[in-house]
Design an enzyme around this catalytic site. Sequence first.
Site, PDB file in Angstrom:
ATOM      1  N   ASN A 110     -37.411  -6.987  -5.004  1.00 44.23           N
ATOM      2  CA  ASN A 110     -37.364  -7.974  -6.089  1.00 44.23           C
ATOM      3  C   ASN A 110     -37.367  -7.221  -7.423  1.00 44.23           C
ATOM      4  O   ASN A 110     -38.396  -6.697  -7.830  1.00 44.23           O
ATOM      5  CB  ASN A 110     -38.595  -8.894  -5.964  1.00 44.23           C
ATOM      6  CG  ASN A 110     -38.688  -9.874  -7.110  1.00 44.23           C
ATOM      7  OD1 ASN A 110     -37.730 -10.066  -7.874  1.00 44.23           O
ATOM      8  ND2 ASN A 110     -39.843 -10.511  -7.244  1.00 44.23           N
ATOM      9  N   LYS A 119     -37.049  -8.449 -10.265  1.00 43.16           N
ATOM     10  CA  LYS A 119     -37.583  -9.321 -11.332  1.00 43.16           C
ATOM     11  C   LYS A 119     -36.658  -9.264 -12.555  1.00 43.16           C
ATOM     12  O   LYS A 119     -35.457  -9.061 -12.403  1.00 43.16           O
ATOM     13  CB  LYS A 119     -39.017  -8.935 -11.687  1.00 43.16           C
ATOM     14  CG  LYS A 119     -39.904  -8.765 -10.474  1.00 43.16           C
ATOM     15  CD  LYS A 119     -41.346  -8.743 -10.834  1.00 43.16           C
ATOM     16  CE  LYS A 119     -42.155  -8.298  -9.640  1.00 43.16           C
ATOM     17  NZ  LYS A 119     -43.556  -8.644  -9.756  1.00 43.16           N
ATOM     18  N   HIS A 177     -41.957 -17.565  -5.814  1.00 45.19           N
ATOM     19  CA  HIS A 177     -42.693 -16.372  -6.254  1.00 45.19           C
ATOM     20  C   HIS A 177     -43.819 -16.818  -7.190  1.00 45.19           C
ATOM     21  O   HIS A 177     -43.656 -17.758  -7.966  1.00 45.19           O
ATOM     22  CB  HIS A 177     -41.739 -15.408  -6.977  1.00 45.19           C
ATOM     23  CG  HIS A 177     -42.362 -14.066  -7.203  1.00 45.19           C
ATOM     24  ND1 HIS A 177     -43.270 -13.836  -8.205  1.00 45.19           N
ATOM     25  CD2 HIS A 177     -42.236 -12.892  -6.532  1.00 45.19           C
ATOM     26  CE1 HIS A 177     -43.665 -12.572  -8.149  1.00 45.19           C
ATOM     27  NE2 HIS A 177     -43.057 -11.980  -7.135  1.00 45.19           N
ATOM     28  N   GLU A 193     -44.883 -15.711  -9.861  1.00 51.50           N
ATOM     29  CA  GLU A 193     -44.562 -15.728 -11.296  1.00 51.50           C
ATOM     30  C   GLU A 193     -43.871 -17.038 -11.667  1.00 51.50           C
ATOM     31  O   GLU A 193     -44.070 -17.561 -12.764  1.00 51.50           O
ATOM     32  CB  GLU A 193     -43.709 -14.497 -11.650  1.00 51.50           C
ATOM     33  CG  GLU A 193     -44.564 -13.228 -11.639  1.00 51.50           C
ATOM     34  CD  GLU A 193     -43.834 -11.967 -11.207  1.00 51.50           C
ATOM     35  OE1 GLU A 193     -42.597 -11.936 -11.215  1.00 51.50           O
ATOM     36  OE2 GLU A 193     -44.536 -11.001 -10.844  1.00 51.50           O
ATOM     37  N   GLU A 199     -47.961 -12.909  -0.581  1.00 47.15           N
ATOM     38  CA  GLU A 199     -48.155 -12.037  -1.738  1.00 47.15           C
ATOM     39  C   GLU A 199     -49.407 -12.456  -2.503  1.00 47.15           C
ATOM     40  O   GLU A 199     -49.343 -13.372  -3.345  1.00 47.15           O
ATOM     41  CB  GLU A 199     -46.948 -12.133  -2.670  1.00 47.15           C
ATOM     42  CG  GLU A 199     -45.641 -11.740  -2.031  1.00 47.15           C
ATOM     43  CD  GLU A 199     -44.645 -11.250  -3.075  1.00 47.15           C
ATOM     44  OE1 GLU A 199     -44.170 -10.125  -2.934  1.00 47.15           O
ATOM     45  OE2 GLU A 199     -44.368 -11.980  -4.043  1.00 47.15           O
ATOM     46  N   GLY A 232     -48.016  -6.217  -8.769  1.00 46.36           N
ATOM     47  CA  GLY A 232     -47.822  -5.433  -9.988  1.00 46.36           C
ATOM     48  C   GLY A 232     -49.092  -4.815 -10.549  1.00 46.36           C
ATOM     49  O   GLY A 232     -49.124  -4.362 -11.684  1.00 46.36           O
ATOM     50  N   SER A 260     -47.885  -4.569  -4.593  1.00 37.23           N
ATOM     51  CA  SER A 260     -48.127  -3.142  -4.802  1.00 37.23           C
ATOM     52  C   SER A 260     -47.811  -2.272  -3.577  1.00 37.23           C
ATOM     53  O   SER A 260     -48.484  -1.259  -3.331  1.00 37.23           O
ATOM     54  CB  SER A 260     -49.566  -2.897  -5.286  1.00 37.23           C
ATOM     55  OG  SER A 260     -49.748  -3.494  -6.558  1.00 37.23           O
TER      56      SER A 260
HETATM   57  C1  PEP Z   1     -43.275  -8.918  -6.169  1.00 40.68           C
HETATM   58  O1  PEP Z   1     -43.000  -9.162  -7.324  1.00 40.68           O
HETATM   59  O2  PEP Z   1     -42.811  -9.647  -5.280  1.00 40.68           O
HETATM   60  C2  PEP Z   1     -44.135  -7.770  -5.889  1.00 40.68           C
HETATM   61  C3  PEP Z   1     -44.654  -7.692  -4.706  1.00 40.68           C
HETATM   62  O3  PEP Z   1     -44.345  -6.891  -6.910  1.00 40.68           O
HETATM   63  P1  PEP Z   1     -45.035  -5.424  -6.804  1.00 40.68           P
HETATM   64  O4  PEP Z   1     -44.489  -4.765  -5.569  1.00 40.68           O
HETATM   65  O5  PEP Z   1     -44.631  -4.732  -8.055  1.00 40.68           O
HETATM   66  O6  PEP Z   1     -46.504  -5.658  -6.704  1.00 40.68           O
END
Ligand code: PEP
Length: 246
Positions: free
Chosen positions: A10, A12, A94, A96, A164, A170, A209
């Site tokens: 992703n 983003k 997601h 976000e 997630e 992040g 992460s």
């Molecule tokens: C994501 O945005 O789906 C995600 C898992 O981000 P990160 O790997 O940066 O934590």
Amino acid sequence: MARKFFVGGNFKMNGSISSIKEIVSNLNNADLDTEVEVVVAPPALYLLLVRDNLRSSIEVASQNVFDKPNGAFTGEISVSQLKDSNITWSILGHSERRTILKESDAVVASKTKYATENGVGVIWCCGESLEEREAGKTIEVVSRQLEALRAQISDWSRVVIAYEPIWAIGTGKVATTEQAQEVHKAIRDWLKGVNDKVADETRILYGGSVNEKNCGELGKQPDIDGFLVGGASLKPAFVDIINCRK
Ligand code: PEP
């Protein structure tokens, strides 16, 4: 049935024409595990650039899609436009989009229904906040999100679930293998309530992460069928994550 390991990237709202071309070239030149299904999700503006230049063995996802046919919906992308552009997946729900753009469980479910019924696969995300985890509400939150999905879809074959935890996205603070496996197992058990086939066949990805160092242990857990990767999908290390079981 063996579930094919799945790694999603992703991007983003990151990247430029030149940096995305570099990521594409890196993936095109890499020796990737053929046992892994790989899907990358660039920003909407770069979907075609990626689809036109990326090796065909890697599929491309949008980061959102609308739940109506083409029409007067300024700023949205339709399922038929994705299919016309050979974009076969979409990331929906997601955190976000749930938190910043206020997409409700029902809206996410409606988009998932529309996309899957019209031939686009969905990486459907769920997960709890830190506050909810600390209050012992993780399973309750994820179950609520899943119930909203079940209320609208009956065909799960085009759905991949991404667990997630919001506190891990992040932040560099990855869930422990035990924490992740515990929730993945709970999701698998919940899916048994749909039916055994759905529980057996639905891929459940971990996201939050993930990097080239922690992916190996996470990927060995019985109910972790892959990853949704944010930050690290923009780096050459994404290849190591795809190949974590090689
Ligand atoms: C994501 O945005 O789906 C995600 C898992 O981000 P990160 O790997 O940066 O934590």
